[in-house]
Design a protein around this motif. Structure first.
Motif, PDB file in Angstrom:
ATOM      1  N   SER A  17       0.833  -1.210   0.000  1.00  0.00           N
ATOM      2  CA  SER A  17       0.000   0.000   0.000  1.00  0.00           C
ATOM      3  C   SER A  17       0.865   1.256   0.000  1.00  0.00           C
ATOM      4  O   SER A  17       0.581   2.219  -0.723  1.00  0.00           O
ATOM      5  CB  SER A  17      -0.921   0.009   1.232  1.00  0.00           C
ATOM      6  OG  SER A  17      -1.821  -1.071   1.188  1.00  0.00           O
ATOM      7  N   LEU A  18       1.930   1.241   0.805  1.00  0.00           N
ATOM      8  CA  LEU A  18       2.825   2.401   0.851  1.00  0.00           C
ATOM      9  C   LEU A  18       3.543   2.593  -0.480  1.00  0.00           C
ATOM     10  O   LEU A  18       3.627   3.717  -0.996  1.00  0.00           O
ATOM     11  CB  LEU A  18       3.849   2.226   1.989  1.00  0.00           C
ATOM     12  CG  LEU A  18       4.935   3.298   2.096  1.00  0.00           C
ATOM     13  CD1 LEU A  18       4.318   4.688   2.271  1.00  0.00           C
ATOM     14  CD2 LEU A  18       5.892   2.994   3.252  1.00  0.00           C
ATOM     15  N   MET A  19       4.058   1.508  -1.072  1.00  0.00           N
ATOM     16  CA  MET A  19       4.755   1.617  -2.355  1.00  0.00           C
ATOM     17  C   MET A  19       3.817   2.099  -3.453  1.00  0.00           C
ATOM     18  O   MET A  19       4.206   2.918  -4.299  1.00  0.00           O
ATOM     19  CB  MET A  19       5.395   0.267  -2.717  1.00  0.00           C
ATOM     20  CG  MET A  19       6.589  -0.089  -1.839  1.00  0.00           C
ATOM     21  SD  MET A  19       7.495  -1.566  -2.374  1.00  0.00           S
ATOM     22  CE  MET A  19       6.339  -2.873  -1.959  1.00  0.00           C
ATOM     23  N   ASN A  20       2.580   1.611  -3.436  1.00  0.00           N
ATOM     24  CA  ASN A  20       1.586   2.089  -4.412  1.00  0.00           C
ATOM     25  C   ASN A  20       1.374   3.591  -4.284  1.00  0.00           C
ATOM     26  O   ASN A  20       1.302   4.319  -5.282  1.00  0.00           O
ATOM     27  CB  ASN A  20       0.248   1.374  -4.211  1.00  0.00           C
ATOM     28  CG  ASN A  20       0.252  -0.046  -4.748  1.00  0.00           C
ATOM     29  OD1 ASN A  20       1.057  -0.378  -5.618  1.00  0.00           O
ATOM     30  ND2 ASN A  20      -0.635  -0.885  -4.236  1.00  0.00           N
ATOM     31  N   ALA A  21       1.267   4.058  -3.037  1.00  0.00           N
ATOM     32  CA  ALA A  21       0.985   5.469  -2.790  1.00  0.00           C
ATOM     33  C   ALA A  21       2.161   6.343  -3.223  1.00  0.00           C
ATOM     34  O   ALA A  21       1.978   7.404  -3.830  1.00  0.00           O
ATOM     35  CB  ALA A  21       0.673   5.683  -1.312  1.00  0.00           C
ATOM     36  N   VAL A  22       3.402   5.912  -2.921  1.00  0.00           N
ATOM     37  CA  VAL A  22       4.593   6.676  -3.309  1.00  0.00           C
ATOM     38  C   VAL A  22       4.717   6.740  -4.828  1.00  0.00           C
ATOM     39  O   VAL A  22       4.945   7.814  -5.413  1.00  0.00           O
ATOM     40  CB  VAL A  22       5.869   6.046  -2.691  1.00  0.00           C
ATOM     41  CG1 VAL A  22       7.128   6.674  -3.284  1.00  0.00           C
ATOM     42  CG2 VAL A  22       5.865   6.202  -1.172  1.00  0.00           C
ATOM     43  N   ILE A  34       2.827  13.188   1.736  1.00  0.00           N
ATOM     44  CA  ILE A  34       3.052  12.977   3.167  1.00  0.00           C
ATOM     45  C   ILE A  34       2.614  11.558   3.502  1.00  0.00           C
ATOM     46  O   ILE A  34       1.451  11.196   3.317  1.00  0.00           O
ATOM     47  CB  ILE A  34       2.271  14.006   4.014  1.00  0.00           C
ATOM     48  CG1 ILE A  34       2.668  15.429   3.602  1.00  0.00           C
ATOM     49  CG2 ILE A  34       2.541  13.789   5.498  1.00  0.00           C
ATOM     50  CD1 ILE A  34       1.839  16.512   4.272  1.00  0.00           C
ATOM     51  N   PHE A  35       3.562  10.747   3.991  1.00  0.00           N
ATOM     52  CA  PHE A  35       3.318   9.320   4.184  1.00  0.00           C
ATOM     53  C   PHE A  35       3.605   8.929   5.622  1.00  0.00           C
ATOM     54  O   PHE A  35       4.720   9.116   6.111  1.00  0.00           O
ATOM     55  CB  PHE A  35       4.195   8.494   3.238  1.00  0.00           C
ATOM     56  CG  PHE A  35       4.012   8.865   1.793  1.00  0.00           C
ATOM     57  CD1 PHE A  35       3.007   8.297   1.036  1.00  0.00           C
ATOM     58  CD2 PHE A  35       4.832   9.813   1.202  1.00  0.00           C
ATOM     59  CE1 PHE A  35       2.823   8.652  -0.281  1.00  0.00           C
ATOM     60  CE2 PHE A  35       4.658  10.179  -0.119  1.00  0.00           C
ATOM     61  CZ  PHE A  35       3.647   9.598  -0.871  1.00  0.00           C
ATOM     62  N   GLU A  36       2.604   8.372   6.269  1.00  0.00           N
ATOM     63  CA  GLU A  36       2.760   7.895   7.645  1.00  0.00           C
ATOM     64  C   GLU A  36       2.704   6.377   7.654  1.00  0.00           C
ATOM     65  O   GLU A  36       1.706   5.773   7.252  1.00  0.00           O
ATOM     66  CB  GLU A  36       1.661   8.461   8.539  1.00  0.00           C
ATOM     67  CG  GLU A  36       1.807   8.032   9.996  1.00  0.00           C
ATOM     68  CD  GLU A  36       0.742   8.653  10.891  1.00  0.00           C
ATOM     69  OE1 GLU A  36       1.097   9.319  11.870  1.00  0.00           O
ATOM     70  OE2 GLU A  36      -0.454   8.458  10.582  1.00  0.00           O
ATOM     71  N   SER A  37       3.810   5.774   8.072  1.00  0.00           N
ATOM     72  CA  SER A  37       3.892   4.318   8.165  1.00  0.00           C
ATOM     73  C   SER A  37       4.632   3.993   9.458  1.00  0.00           C
ATOM     74  O   SER A  37       5.792   4.391   9.628  1.00  0.00           O
ATOM     75  CB  SER A  37       4.652   3.752   6.962  1.00  0.00           C
ATOM     76  OG  SER A  37       4.731   2.349   7.029  1.00  0.00           O
ATOM     77  N   PRO A  38       3.986   3.313  10.407  1.00  0.00           N
ATOM     78  CA  PRO A  38       4.583   3.105  11.729  1.00  0.00           C
ATOM     79  C   PRO A  38       5.990   2.517  11.679  1.00  0.00           C
ATOM     80  O   PRO A  38       6.317   1.726  10.785  1.00  0.00           O
ATOM     81  CB  PRO A  38       3.604   2.128  12.398  1.00  0.00           C
ATOM     82  CG  PRO A  38       2.303   2.379  11.720  1.00  0.00           C
ATOM     83  CD  PRO A  38       2.646   2.707  10.299  1.00  0.00           C
ATOM     84  N   PRO A 539      -1.021  14.722  13.520  1.00  0.00           N
ATOM     85  CA  PRO A 539      -2.062  15.004  12.532  1.00  0.00           C
ATOM     86  C   PRO A 539      -1.464  15.625  11.259  1.00  0.00           C
ATOM     87  O   PRO A 539      -0.732  16.612  11.335  1.00  0.00           O
ATOM     88  CB  PRO A 539      -2.983  16.003  13.248  1.00  0.00           C
ATOM     89  CG  PRO A 539      -2.107  16.671  14.245  1.00  0.00           C
ATOM     90  CD  PRO A 539      -1.071  15.669  14.655  1.00  0.00           C
ATOM     91  N   ILE A 540      -1.784  15.025  10.122  1.00  0.00           N
ATOM     92  CA  ILE A 540      -1.189  15.440   8.851  1.00  0.00           C
ATOM     93  C   ILE A 540      -1.586  16.873   8.484  1.00  0.00           C
ATOM     94  O   ILE A 540      -0.801  17.615   7.902  1.00  0.00           O
ATOM     95  CB  ILE A 540      -1.568  14.439   7.739  1.00  0.00           C
ATOM     96  CG1 ILE A 540      -0.821  13.112   7.983  1.00  0.00           C
ATOM     97  CG2 ILE A 540      -1.238  14.984   6.346  1.00  0.00           C
ATOM     98  CD1 ILE A 540      -1.143  12.010   7.014  1.00  0.00           C
ATOM     99  N   ASP A 557      -0.494  14.879  -1.819  1.00  0.00           N
ATOM    100  CA  ASP A 557      -1.022  13.531  -1.576  1.00  0.00           C
ATOM    101  C   ASP A 557      -0.704  13.139  -0.138  1.00  0.00           C
ATOM    102  O   ASP A 557       0.389  13.454   0.369  1.00  0.00           O
ATOM    103  CB  ASP A 557      -0.397  12.507  -2.518  1.00  0.00           C
ATOM    104  CG  ASP A 557      -0.844  12.699  -3.960  1.00  0.00           C
ATOM    105  OD1 ASP A 557      -1.869  13.366  -4.172  1.00  0.00           O
ATOM    106  OD2 ASP A 557      -0.160  12.191  -4.862  1.00  0.00           O
ATOM    107  N   THR A 558      -1.620  12.454   0.522  1.00  0.00           N
ATOM    108  CA  THR A 558      -1.369  11.977   1.886  1.00  0.00           C
ATOM    109  C   THR A 558      -1.688  10.493   1.979  1.00  0.00           C
ATOM    110  O   THR A 558      -2.503   9.960   1.225  1.00  0.00           O
ATOM    111  CB  THR A 558      -2.226  12.745   2.907  1.00  0.00           C
ATOM    112  OG1 THR A 558      -3.612  12.512   2.642  1.00  0.00           O
ATOM    113  CG2 THR A 558      -1.949  14.240   2.842  1.00  0.00           C
ATOM    114  N   PHE A 559      -1.025   9.834   2.913  1.00  0.00           N
ATOM    115  CA  PHE A 559      -1.205   8.388   3.086  1.00  0.00           C
ATOM    116  C   PHE A 559      -0.882   8.031   4.532  1.00  0.00           C
ATOM    117  O   PHE A 559       0.074   8.531   5.118  1.00  0.00           O
ATOM    118  CB  PHE A 559      -0.262   7.626   2.151  1.00  0.00           C
ATOM    119  CG  PHE A 559      -0.203   6.141   2.409  1.00  0.00           C
ATOM    120  CD1 PHE A 559      -1.137   5.289   1.835  1.00  0.00           C
ATOM    121  CD2 PHE A 559       0.772   5.600   3.241  1.00  0.00           C
ATOM    122  CE1 PHE A 559      -1.104   3.922   2.078  1.00  0.00           C
ATOM    123  CE2 PHE A 559       0.822   4.238   3.484  1.00  0.00           C
ATOM    124  CZ  PHE A 559      -0.119   3.396   2.899  1.00  0.00           C
TER     125      PHE A 559
END
Length: 795
Positions: A17-22, A34-38, A539-540, A557-559
């Motif tokens: 999902s993250l790679m798709n979004a990037v 802006i990408f948030e991934s724990p 918060p984004i 774009d945000t994720f």
């Protein structure tokens, strides 16, 4: 394709999902993502795979487009002519890439061997340098160490017109022929992170990957990677790097370059007038591109070739596809220009971006104390009196202006003190400081003068020799220069104010950048796209507001995604009271001894149920120290020591290793507990994976001290978001505990301000906690059941 992003492993769903979004952000031409991934979800590797896949695809499209466009211009020509022309264009575009790869194959095969090529006028002979015998000359007061270098606005650094210098350089070129097959990769990825350890992790992750060639004629195309670092990381001169302090290392490096005697110069600094030096530099640059080198690898390569890595890496910026660097290198425009970094058409990836706003504010804020100004003013006065007649006329003019500026600043502070106008956090208007003397305030001219004259270090040397008690990490003149830069910033971006808190009676005049968006805007506008990634970006909306408030929404774009761990691997607890006593660690109540002792009893009760490692984060070192002293006096600490081995973060670099060793050596019945601090050294960049943190506790909400000058200034300016800032630090610390898909941990928030309401939300701190951590509230097991289940499953 089963693996469209060339991930070296079978990626988890959240990674896909993250790679798709990037990839989508890069392909669609957005300016900001802006990408948030724990933390612990493989974020870095996902960023690499998506961005490098996109880059190679675009390089392929670009090379084909060039050929097609050139071929379309000859529609009237016969087909065989067009075909021949297309082949010619193709050789010129793709042929250079193939030639460079073949050339690097040869370099890699040869290793560090330097090959001498035949010059036009004969063979060049190379002689080994004789080693320095190590004898020290008698140290004398050499005025060349103290007097400023002659300064003239119309001349180059060495007192020669720049055009003349270039002409002389051309005339002085040697016979030797250096093979230079370098290509220029116009499309680049710049990967930026805050710490050296994070950049080291990035290079290790990059080594795991492999991507299709950008041209079909080339079966394998190596990743051309360049890590940029500071002198402290890259210096190989033992006398310089042993200084440890960054500012002292920078100063000593510059001083060695300017030494007139060859024996005193740095032996690793390349002299481009010497054939042997040129060959070593060329070999150094070529070898870096043959494979993925980390900073430590480049240092070793520099040592082997006797070539300065700090300056040597700059020649590889053009052929590189992906370049890593620390925050400061990217955020300082002057540094980018000095290194030749051009962000045009490039992708900038900023990792651990939750720190970005604070980093920009810190870099562009400044301060001057009355005591420092007084020392500088007196030293300049003595310096001018002693050396004025020995200076050139241009030096006299500039240093006199400088003294007037310092004197104005000093007298301004004195006058305000005498009029009782100095109050902690009180704003100061810019024109109050300089009034009618703005003709002196030419920051660019002052900066140019300090660079060319090297006066800041010259004066510092003079001050050290005149006063044995004087010690400073940074030349005082640099503090003045930074403050003057602040004066040149638009008024809307920040504020000048007084700071009288905890300064040993000193008064400090401060500038605080309160709007970082203008600094960040330069980077967004220059680059093709900027990606902000982190484990705790929420918060984004707050990130956008602070960094890119004027960027249209359609360009952003945000994720955000959950964690890779199963939900049953996390248990979240909120403790708002214990044994009838409310737990509220505000500045007003946190020293209440009854509440502190109830906190101790709660921790003791929890310790007995937690296997292996238990990490607690307090809001500050000073508060941790006060709590420990209360527990020592009341016997709470001794009870803790009977249950687990106790470690307290006191700033020691060994504390984490000692704690880790204790966990590894202990059995499940004992383990260890570590008391640390939010925002401290152990809350970021340290991984408490698996047994190192089976439980994490957050004590209080880490708000900044509302009485500090900075907090007062932020509140008055209306740019304060204390809850968002505090919870980013909390989320970052909690994220250190879950590092892989099989990891598990319990998290406890100790403060009634975290208490969720009946609907499961919160009007206070808890709503700013990362979603995947809030989801842990759904786990209804008690602590014993939680750890018992995981203990059984691990057998």
């Amino acid at each position: 394709m089963t693996n469209p992003y060339n991930h070296p492993y079978h990626p988890y769903d959240v990674q896909i999902s993250l790679m798709n979004a990037v990839y989508k952000t890069l392909k669609n031409g957005s300016k900001l993502g802006i990408f948030e991934s724990p933390t612990g979800t493989g974020k870095t590797l996902s960023l690499i795979c998506a961005s490098m896949t996109w880059l190679r695809e675009n390089q392929h499209i670009k090379s084909n487009t060039i050929v097609e466009e050139d071929g379309n211009e000859s529609d009237d020509e016969p087909e065989w002519v067009k075909q021949a022309y297309l082949e010619k264009i193709k050789r010129e575009t793709t042929g250079k890439i193939i030639d460079y790869e073949n050339y690097l194959d040869g370099v890699e095969h040869d290793g560090g061997v330097i090959v001498i090529e035949q010059g036009k006028r004969g063979k060049v002979q190379i002689h080994k340098r004789r080693k320095n015998n190590g004898n020290k000359e008698n140290e004398k007061l050499d005025e060349s160490d103290i007097l400023p270098v002659d300064y003239d606005n119309d001349e180059g650094r060495n007192g020669i017109n720049d055009d003349v210098s270039k002409l002389l350089d051309e005339m002085d070129k040697k016979d030797i022929e250096i093979v230079d097959k370098k290509i220029n990769n116009e499309l680049k990825i710049y990967f930026v992170s805050r710490t050296h350890s994070q950049l080291h992790q990035f290079s290790n992750q990059l080594k795991l990957t492999n991507f299709p060639s950008s041209i079909k004629e080339l079966k394998n195309e190596r990743i051309k990677y360049l890590p940029l670092g500071s002198r402290k990381q890259l210096c190989i001169n033992d006398k310089v790097k042993s200084l440890n302090d960054t500012l002292l290392i920078n100063k000593q490096c510059i001083d060695l370059q300017k030494e007139k005697e060859v024996e005193k110069k740095c032996q690793f600094m390349i002299n481009k007038q010497h054939d042997e030096d040129l060959l070593r530099l060329n070999k150094f640059e070529d070898l870096i591109m043959t494979k993925i080198y980390d900073i430590e690898d480049i240092v070793e390569l520099g040592e082997n070739l006797k070539c300065c890595p700090y300056y040597g890496v700059r020649g590889d910026i053009l052929p590189s596809e992906i370049i890593s660097m620390p925050y400061q290198t990217l955020l300082n425009k002057e540094t980018r220009e000095m290194l030749g970094i051009d962000l045009t058409n490039s992708v900038v990836i900023i990792d651990e971006a939750h720190n970005l706003n604070d980093s920009i504010i810190s870099m562009y804020s400044s301060s001057l104390s009355k005591k420092s100004l007084e020392r500088l003013r007196n030293s300049l006065k003595r310096y001018i009196k002693k050396f004025m007649l020995k200076m050139s006329s241009s030096n006299r003019i500039q240093i006199t202006k400088l003294y007037k500026l310092v004197n104005i600043l000093y007298k301004f502070i004195e006058r305000c003190i005498s009029l009782n106008n100095v109050q902690n956090g009180k704003f100061i208007e810019r024109n109050e400081i300089f009034d009618e003397t703005t003709d002196l305030l030419n920051v660019n001219e002052l900066d140019e003068y300090l660079v060319k004259s090297r006066l800041a270090y010259k004066l510092e040397t003079y001050m050290e020799r005149s006063d044995e008690t004087y010690k400073s990490k940074e030349p005082l003149l640099y503090e003045v220069k930074q403050f003057l830069y602040s004066l040149s910033n638009p008024q809307k971006n920040g504020r000048f104010f007084w700071d009288t808190s905890n300064n040993n009676g000193d008064v400090i005049l401060k500038y605080l950048l309160l709007d970082s968006s203008e600094i960040f805007q330069d980077i967004v506008e220059e680059s093709r796209c900027v990606l902000l990634a982190g484990g705790t970006m929420s918060p984004i909306d707050g990130v956008i507001k602070s960094l890119a408030p004027n960027l249209p929404n359609e360009k952003i774009d945000t994720f955000s995604c959950g964690h890779v761990i199963p939900k049953e691997n996390l248990k979240t607890i909120v403790k708002s009271e214990y044994e009838g006593v409310k737990l509220r660690f505000t500045h007003e109540y946190r020293y209440n001894e009854e509440m502190v002792n109830k906190l101790g009893k709660l921790i003791i009760d929890t310790m007995m149920r937690v296997p292996k490692g238990f990490v607690l984060f307090f809001t500050s070192y000073s508060y941790l120290d006060k709590v420990i002293k209360i527990w020592e006096r009341t016997g709470v600490l001794s009870k803790m020591k009977n249950i687990k081995e106790v470690f307290i973060d006191n700033g020691s670099e060994n504390i984490f290793n000692e704690y880790s060793s204790s966990i590894e050596l202990s059995d499940n019945a004992k383990g260890a507990i570590l008391f640390s601090v939010l925002g401290g050294r152990l809350s970021e960049g340290i991984n408490f994976s698996d047994d190192l943190a089976r439980m994490v506790a957050i004590i209080g909400v880490p708000f900044a001290d509302p009485r500090s000058a900075e907090s007062i200034a932020k509140n008055q300016f209306g740019r304060n978001s204390p809850m968002e800032d505090a919870l980013r630090r909390v989320n970052q610390a909690v994220g250190r505990a879950i590092r892989n898909i099989s990891d598990y941990a319990a998290v406890m928030f100790i403060d009634e301000r975290y208490a969720p309401n009946r609907e499961g939300g919160s009007n206070g701190a808890f709503r700013y906690v990362s979603g995947w951590i809030r989801d842990g509230l759904a786990n209804r097991e008690n602590i014993e059941e939680f750890f018992r289940r995981h203990s059984v499953n691990s057998i």
